[in-house]
Design a protein around this motif. Structure first.
Motif, mmCIF file in Angstrom:
data_model
loop_
_atom_site.group_PDB
_atom_site.id
_atom_site.type_symbol
_atom_site.label_atom_id
_atom_site.label_comp_id
_atom_site.label_asym_id
_atom_site.label_seq_id
_atom_site.Cartn_x
_atom_site.Cartn_y
_atom_site.Cartn_z
ATOM 1 N N TYR A 1 -21.570 18.920 -11.798
ATOM 2 C CA TYR A 1 -20.738 19.879 -12.507
ATOM 3 C C TYR A 1 -21.038 19.789 -13.999
ATOM 4 O O TYR A 1 -20.612 18.850 -14.670
ATOM 5 C CB TYR A 1 -19.262 19.609 -12.208
ATOM 6 C CG TYR A 1 -19.011 19.569 -10.717
ATOM 7 C CD1 TYR A 1 -18.886 20.757 -9.996
ATOM 8 C CD2 TYR A 1 -18.971 18.367 -10.025
ATOM 9 C CE1 TYR A 1 -18.693 20.737 -8.614
ATOM 10 C CE2 TYR A 1 -18.781 18.336 -8.648
ATOM 11 C CZ TYR A 1 -18.652 19.520 -7.957
ATOM 12 O OH TYR A 1 -18.476 19.494 -6.593
ATOM 13 N N GLY A 2 -21.790 20.781 -14.496
ATOM 14 C CA GLY A 2 -22.201 20.791 -15.886
ATOM 15 C C GLY A 2 -21.095 21.217 -16.821
ATOM 16 O O GLY A 2 -20.168 21.932 -16.434
ATOM 17 N N ASN B 1 -25.730 25.404 -14.457
ATOM 18 C CA ASN B 1 -25.697 23.949 -14.620
ATOM 19 C C ASN B 1 -24.696 23.288 -13.670
ATOM 20 O O ASN B 1 -24.194 22.200 -13.927
ATOM 21 C CB ASN B 1 -25.415 23.566 -16.081
ATOM 22 C CG ASN B 1 -24.015 23.918 -16.537
ATOM 23 O OD1 ASN B 1 -23.330 24.749 -15.931
ATOM 24 N ND2 ASN B 1 -23.577 23.293 -17.623
ATOM 25 N N GLN B 2 -24.452 23.949 -12.535
ATOM 26 C CA GLN B 2 -23.596 23.360 -11.505
ATOM 27 C C GLN B 2 -24.228 23.590 -10.136
ATOM 28 O O GLN B 2 -24.879 24.610 -9.908
ATOM 29 C CB GLN B 2 -22.198 23.975 -11.525
ATOM 30 C CG GLN B 2 -21.431 23.648 -12.779
ATOM 31 C CD GLN B 2 -19.953 23.960 -12.671
ATOM 32 O OE1 GLN B 2 -19.446 24.340 -11.628
ATOM 33 N NE2 GLN B 2 -19.243 23.782 -13.762
ATOM 34 N N LEU C 1 -31.586 19.803 -17.835
ATOM 35 C CA LEU C 1 -30.345 19.094 -18.134
ATOM 36 C C LEU C 1 -30.706 17.664 -18.519
ATOM 37 O O LEU C 1 -31.732 17.130 -18.091
ATOM 38 C CB LEU C 1 -29.406 19.167 -16.931
ATOM 39 C CG LEU C 1 -29.040 20.615 -16.550
ATOM 40 C CD1 LEU C 1 -28.323 20.656 -15.219
ATOM 41 C CD2 LEU C 1 -28.217 21.267 -17.634
ATOM 42 N N ARG D 1 -33.753 22.321 -14.541
ATOM 43 C CA ARG D 1 -32.919 23.117 -15.443
ATOM 44 C C ARG D 1 -32.834 22.522 -16.841
ATOM 45 O O ARG D 1 -32.023 22.938 -17.647
ATOM 46 C CB ARG D 1 -31.519 23.268 -14.843
ATOM 47 C CG ARG D 1 -31.538 24.329 -13.756
ATOM 48 C CD ARG D 1 -30.401 24.206 -12.795
ATOM 49 N NE ARG D 1 -30.468 25.270 -11.815
ATOM 50 C CZ ARG D 1 -31.336 25.330 -10.815
ATOM 51 N NH1 ARG D 1 -32.226 24.385 -10.669
ATOM 52 N NH2 ARG D 1 -31.330 26.330 -9.954
ATOM 53 N N ALA E 1 -31.585 18.934 -11.595
ATOM 54 C CA ALA E 1 -31.203 18.800 -13.009
ATOM 55 C C ALA E 1 -32.434 18.891 -13.911
ATOM 56 O O ALA E 1 -32.402 19.571 -14.951
ATOM 57 C CB ALA E 1 -30.462 17.488 -13.232
ATOM 58 N N ASN F 1 -21.703 20.366 -24.540
ATOM 59 C CA ASN F 1 -21.802 19.474 -23.375
ATOM 60 C C ASN F 1 -22.478 20.140 -22.176
ATOM 61 O O ASN F 1 -22.451 19.597 -21.078
ATOM 62 C CB ASN F 1 -20.433 18.919 -22.988
ATOM 63 C CG ASN F 1 -19.518 19.964 -22.386
ATOM 64 O OD1 ASN F 1 -19.787 21.163 -22.412
ATOM 65 N ND2 ASN F 1 -18.408 19.494 -21.842
ATOM 66 N N LYS F 2 -23.106 21.264 -22.410
ATOM 67 C CA LYS F 2 -23.753 21.998 -21.318
ATOM 68 C C LYS F 2 -24.868 21.191 -20.660
ATOM 69 O O LYS F 2 -25.192 21.392 -19.488
ATOM 70 C CB LYS F 2 -24.280 23.328 -21.862
ATOM 71 C CG LYS F 2 -24.637 24.314 -20.805
ATOM 72 C CD LYS F 2 -24.952 25.674 -21.387
ATOM 73 C CE LYS F 2 -25.181 26.622 -20.246
ATOM 74 N NZ LYS F 2 -25.106 27.999 -20.611
ATOM 75 N N HIS F 3 -25.464 20.272 -21.390
ATOM 76 C CA HIS F 3 -26.573 19.444 -20.910
ATOM 77 C C HIS F 3 -26.114 18.279 -20.022
ATOM 78 O O HIS F 3 -26.920 17.602 -19.414
ATOM 79 C CB HIS F 3 -27.344 18.880 -22.102
ATOM 80 C CG HIS F 3 -26.540 17.890 -22.888
ATOM 81 N ND1 HIS F 3 -25.536 18.271 -23.763
ATOM 82 C CD2 HIS F 3 -26.566 16.542 -22.905
ATOM 83 C CE1 HIS F 3 -24.993 17.182 -24.297
ATOM 84 N NE2 HIS F 3 -25.593 16.123 -23.793
ATOM 85 N N THR F 4 -24.806 18.060 -19.955
ATOM 86 C CA THR F 4 -24.238 16.925 -19.235
ATOM 87 C C THR F 4 -23.712 17.364 -17.873
ATOM 88 O O THR F 4 -23.034 18.380 -17.761
ATOM 89 C CB THR F 4 -23.085 16.315 -20.057
ATOM 90 O OG1 THR F 4 -23.618 15.830 -21.295
ATOM 91 C CG2 THR F 4 -22.418 15.171 -19.318
ATOM 92 N N VAL F 5 -24.027 16.579 -16.855
ATOM 93 C CA VAL F 5 -23.615 16.888 -15.481
ATOM 94 C C VAL F 5 -22.783 15.732 -14.941
ATOM 95 O O VAL F 5 -23.260 14.597 -14.873
ATOM 96 C CB VAL F 5 -24.844 17.125 -14.578
ATOM 97 C CG1 VAL F 5 -24.414 17.386 -13.144
ATOM 98 C CG2 VAL F 5 -25.688 18.277 -15.111
#
Length: 166
Positions: A73-74, A54-55, A116, A114, A111, A80-84
């Protein structure tokens, strides 16, 4: 110009780009001369980014130079893994050519692939060109961070902006 995923071998050129951006603009977080990262440290940072699903960092290559980038940067935790969180920088001589739009399109495509869900960033409230780009790309202002930065002896406000991917 080519937009592509960063490689570990880009460490020196990426560090040079980041230092040049620190010098050219007041809109990046670090001031000129404040970045003390070594090439080896930069290589390790790139390696770490590329090791996470996720990055990502996409760079803009013009000839032998890197002239821009966008980093996503996830979050590092389940919640909060879904947030970039996004950081973008383009050298001044290359602005106004649609590079920012293309970088955001590339990042959003990545994104979505994946699964996100949230893209977010902060921007100084007086950075009108950046705000216009972010709005064009579908970002909305969610909040205001009062006096979040201290630039040239003055407190500066930032907007928190985000875009939800459905």
């Amino acid at each position: 110009m080519i937009i592509r995923e960063i490689k570990e071998s880009d460490a020196l050129r990426f560090l040079e780009l980041r230092k040049k951006l620190d010098e050219e603009t007041q809109f990046m977080l670090l001031e000129a001369g404040e970045r003390t990262t070594t090439v080896e440290e930069q290589r390790n940072i790139i390696r770490n980014v590329l090791s996470r699903d996720n990055q990502i960092v996409f760079v803009v290559e013009s000839g032998e130079r890197l002239v821009g980038f966008i980093g996503g940067y996830g979050g590092g935790f389940r919640r909060n893994k879904h947030t970039v969180y996004i950081v973008i920088g383009i050298l001044q001589n290359f602005t106004g050519q649609g590079i920012g739009t293309r970088l955001f399109q590339k990042l959003e495509e990545w994104a979505r692939s994946r699964k996100l869900h949230r893209l977010e960033l902060t921007v100084m409230t007086h950075n009108k060109a950046a705000i216009a780009l972010y709005r064009k790309m579908g970002f909305k202002i969610e909040g205001l961070k009062k006096h979040s930065l201290f630039v040239n002896g003055v407190y500066v406000d930032e907007y928190c902006m985000a875009k939800l991917l459905e």
